[in-house]
Motif scaffolding. Sequence first.
Motif, PDB file in Angstrom:
ATOM      1  N   GLU A   1       1.048  -0.722   0.222  1.00  0.00           N
ATOM      2  CA  GLU A   1      -0.041   0.129   0.076  1.00  0.00           C
ATOM      3  C   GLU A   1       0.810   1.011  -0.432  1.00  0.00           C
ATOM      4  O   GLU A   1       2.082   1.397   0.684  1.00  0.00           O
ATOM      5  N   SER A   2       0.471   2.419  -0.342  1.00  0.00           N
ATOM      6  CA  SER A   2       1.484   3.281  -0.656  1.00  0.00           C
ATOM      7  C   SER A   2       0.220   4.492  -0.354  1.00  0.00           C
ATOM      8  O   SER A   2      -0.863   4.713  -1.628  1.00  0.00           O
ATOM      9  N   GLU A   3       0.139   5.332   0.281  1.00  0.00           N
ATOM     10  CA  GLU A   3      -0.598   6.474   0.171  1.00  0.00           C
ATOM     11  C   GLU A   3      -1.782   6.383  -0.243  1.00  0.00           C
ATOM     12  O   GLU A   3      -2.406   7.168  -0.721  1.00  0.00           O
ATOM     13  N   GLY A   4      -2.684   5.418   0.820  1.00  0.00           N
ATOM     14  CA  GLY A   4      -4.145   4.886   0.623  1.00  0.00           C
ATOM     15  C   GLY A   4      -3.892   3.854   0.042  1.00  0.00           C
ATOM     16  O   GLY A   4      -5.646   3.509  -0.622  1.00  0.00           O
ATOM     17  N   ARG A   5      -2.963   3.671  -1.410  1.00  0.00           N
ATOM     18  CA  ARG A   5      -3.549   3.384  -2.229  1.00  0.00           C
ATOM     19  C   ARG A   5      -3.040   1.726  -2.589  1.00  0.00           C
ATOM     20  O   ARG A   5      -1.967   1.229  -1.686  1.00  0.00           O
ATOM     21  N   LYS A   6      -4.108   0.903  -2.570  1.00  0.00           N
ATOM     22  CA  LYS A   6      -3.760  -0.692  -2.686  1.00  0.00           C
ATOM     23  C   LYS A   6      -2.049  -1.029  -4.125  1.00  0.00           C
ATOM     24  O   LYS A   6      -2.835  -0.902  -5.106  1.00  0.00           O
ATOM     25  N   VAL A   7      -1.404  -1.351  -3.298  1.00  0.00           N
ATOM     26  CA  VAL A   7      -0.613  -2.475  -4.697  1.00  0.00           C
ATOM     27  C   VAL A   7      -0.918  -3.511  -4.560  1.00  0.00           C
ATOM     28  O   VAL A   7      -0.583  -4.336  -3.406  1.00  0.00           O
ATOM     29  N   GLU A   8      -2.003  -4.079  -5.366  1.00  0.00           N
ATOM     30  CA  GLU A   8      -2.105  -5.649  -5.652  1.00  0.00           C
ATOM     31  C   GLU A   8      -1.428  -6.254  -6.024  1.00  0.00           C
ATOM     32  O   GLU A   8      -1.511  -7.957  -5.499  1.00  0.00           O
ATOM     33  N   ALA A   9      -0.380  -5.799  -7.039  1.00  0.00           N
ATOM     34  CA  ALA A   9       0.780  -6.830  -7.182  1.00  0.00           C
ATOM     35  C   ALA A   9       1.637  -7.563  -6.162  1.00  0.00           C
ATOM     36  O   ALA A   9       2.015  -8.574  -6.126  1.00  0.00           O
ATOM     37  N   ASN A  10       1.709  -6.794  -5.059  1.00  0.00           N
ATOM     38  CA  ASN A  10       2.137  -6.418  -4.344  1.00  0.00           C
ATOM     39  C   ASN A  10       2.027  -7.694  -3.335  1.00  0.00           C
ATOM     40  O   ASN A  10       2.532  -8.510  -2.160  1.00  0.00           O
ATOM     41  N   ARG A  11       0.318  -7.849  -3.130  1.00  0.00           N
ATOM     42  CA  ARG A  11      -0.171  -8.857  -1.746  1.00  0.00           C
ATOM     43  C   ARG A  11       0.075 -10.192  -2.443  1.00  0.00           C
ATOM     44  O   ARG A  11       0.471 -10.321  -3.173  1.00  0.00           O
ATOM     45  N   GLY A  12       0.771 -10.907  -0.889  1.00  0.00           N
ATOM     46  CA  GLY A  12       0.601 -12.180  -1.049  1.00  0.00           C
ATOM     47  C   GLY A  12       2.289 -12.573  -1.984  1.00  0.00           C
ATOM     48  O   GLY A  12       2.193 -13.748  -2.591  1.00  0.00           O
ATOM     49  N   VAL A  13       2.687 -11.612  -2.246  1.00  0.00           N
ATOM     50  CA  VAL A  13       4.667 -12.035  -2.782  1.00  0.00           C
ATOM     51  C   VAL A  13       5.148 -13.096  -1.501  1.00  0.00           C
ATOM     52  O   VAL A  13       4.967 -13.246  -0.970  1.00  0.00           O
ATOM     53  N   SER A  14       5.714 -14.869  -2.129  1.00  0.00           N
ATOM     54  CA  SER A  14       6.039 -15.464  -1.391  1.00  0.00           C
ATOM     55  C   SER A  14       7.934 -14.300  -1.102  1.00  0.00           C
ATOM     56  O   SER A  14       8.141 -14.188  -1.339  1.00  0.00           O
ATOM     57  N   ALA A  15       7.864 -15.479   0.109  1.00  0.00           N
ATOM     58  CA  ALA A  15       9.700 -15.596  -0.041  1.00  0.00           C
ATOM     59  C   ALA A  15      10.669 -15.652  -0.558  1.00  0.00           C
ATOM     60  O   ALA A  15      11.164 -14.913  -1.067  1.00  0.00           O
ATOM     61  N   ALA A  16      10.366 -16.737  -1.668  1.00  0.00           N
ATOM     62  CA  ALA A  16      10.626 -16.512  -2.599  1.00  0.00           C
ATOM     63  C   ALA A  16      10.709 -15.641  -3.791  1.00  0.00           C
ATOM     64  O   ALA A  16      11.490 -15.263  -4.361  1.00  0.00           O
ATOM     65  N   GLU A  17       9.537 -14.865  -4.177  1.00  0.00           N
ATOM     66  CA  GLU A  17       9.786 -13.852  -5.196  1.00  0.00           C
ATOM     67  C   GLU A  17      10.645 -12.500  -4.345  1.00  0.00           C
ATOM     68  O   GLU A  17      11.142 -12.147  -4.989  1.00  0.00           O
ATOM     69  N   ARG A  18      10.411 -12.706  -2.947  1.00  0.00           N
ATOM     70  CA  ARG A  18      10.973 -11.591  -1.831  1.00  0.00           C
ATOM     71  C   ARG A  18      12.274 -11.760  -2.703  1.00  0.00           C
ATOM     72  O   ARG A  18      13.115 -10.849  -2.506  1.00  0.00           O
ATOM     73  N   ALA A  19      12.784 -12.784  -2.593  1.00  0.00           N
ATOM     74  CA  ALA A  19      14.137 -13.720  -1.899  1.00  0.00           C
ATOM     75  C   ALA A  19      14.924 -12.438  -4.035  1.00  0.00           C
ATOM     76  O   ALA A  19      15.885 -12.424  -3.637  1.00  0.00           O
ATOM     77  N   ARG A  20      14.021 -13.329  -5.032  1.00  0.00           N
ATOM     78  CA  ARG A  20      13.908 -12.631  -5.414  1.00  0.00           C
ATOM     79  C   ARG A  20      14.401 -11.363  -6.836  1.00  0.00           C
ATOM     80  O   ARG A  20      15.482 -11.292  -7.123  1.00  0.00           O
TER      81      ARG A  20
END
Length: 257
Positions: A95-114
């Motif tokens: 979320e950024s300033e009240g706007r949801k960033v849907e594409a980042n919801r549920g990002v897995s640990a593996a994707e975060r590491a990537r």
Amino acid sequence: MRNGDRSPVVVENPEGTGPFVIVCDHASNRIPEEYEPFELADDALATHIAWDPGALAMARRLSKRLDAPLLWPDVSRLVIDCNRAPDASSLIAVESEGRKVEANRGVSAAERARRLERIHRPYHEAIDACLERRLAARLTTALIAIHSFTPVYFGKARPWQVGIVFDDDRRMADLLIHKLEADKALTIGINEPYSPADQVYYTVERHAGPRRLPAVMIEIRNDEIGDEAGQRSWADRLVSILIAATPGLLAESYAVV
Ligand SMILES: [Zn+2]
């Protein structure tokens, strides 16, 4: 990264021998192809949610006039924020300033590491390499991070045209504040609109801290640098301050490594 995709890290004027190194963590609003679609309203990529408008243009002017290396990640902070610690909750914003960033919801640990591995790590390694090369060559070096901020945040107007953000090392901050204060038309944010307590000082802290390099983060309100005239005027102002400051500031700052 797909074939033909652009490098996530850009280094300009790497051999510059001026006494400053400039970083611009939020220079780009580019969403690499592999992360599309990003499910944002069309205008979001043009706003400060995705990047710091005007910051790269400013950083480039300073780089050119100060003969400074300039490093920046060519990926939007929405994909990963390179000015956050790898374990920060705001590294990949949902979320950024009240706007949801849907594409980042549920990002897995593996994707975060990537994302860390492909974007964050190479960016910070490039800064490390640049600084180490300069220190080995005994080039005096101070680190400047250039950012911009939005004039209105959550409906509240911000009075400062410029913010100087710093931690315990006040060498550059004091000097900039002192010189900027000579212009009575300016309202200067002292650790405003952000301070290191907001976790926004990661890049400077990581690279300048252990090397004891003079360092500062300069935040310019983005309506001040929305066009070339504004960028030129701010570059003139900052360049003259930084050049005047250089001898005293850097006399004692040879690397302690
Ligand atoms: Zn920024």
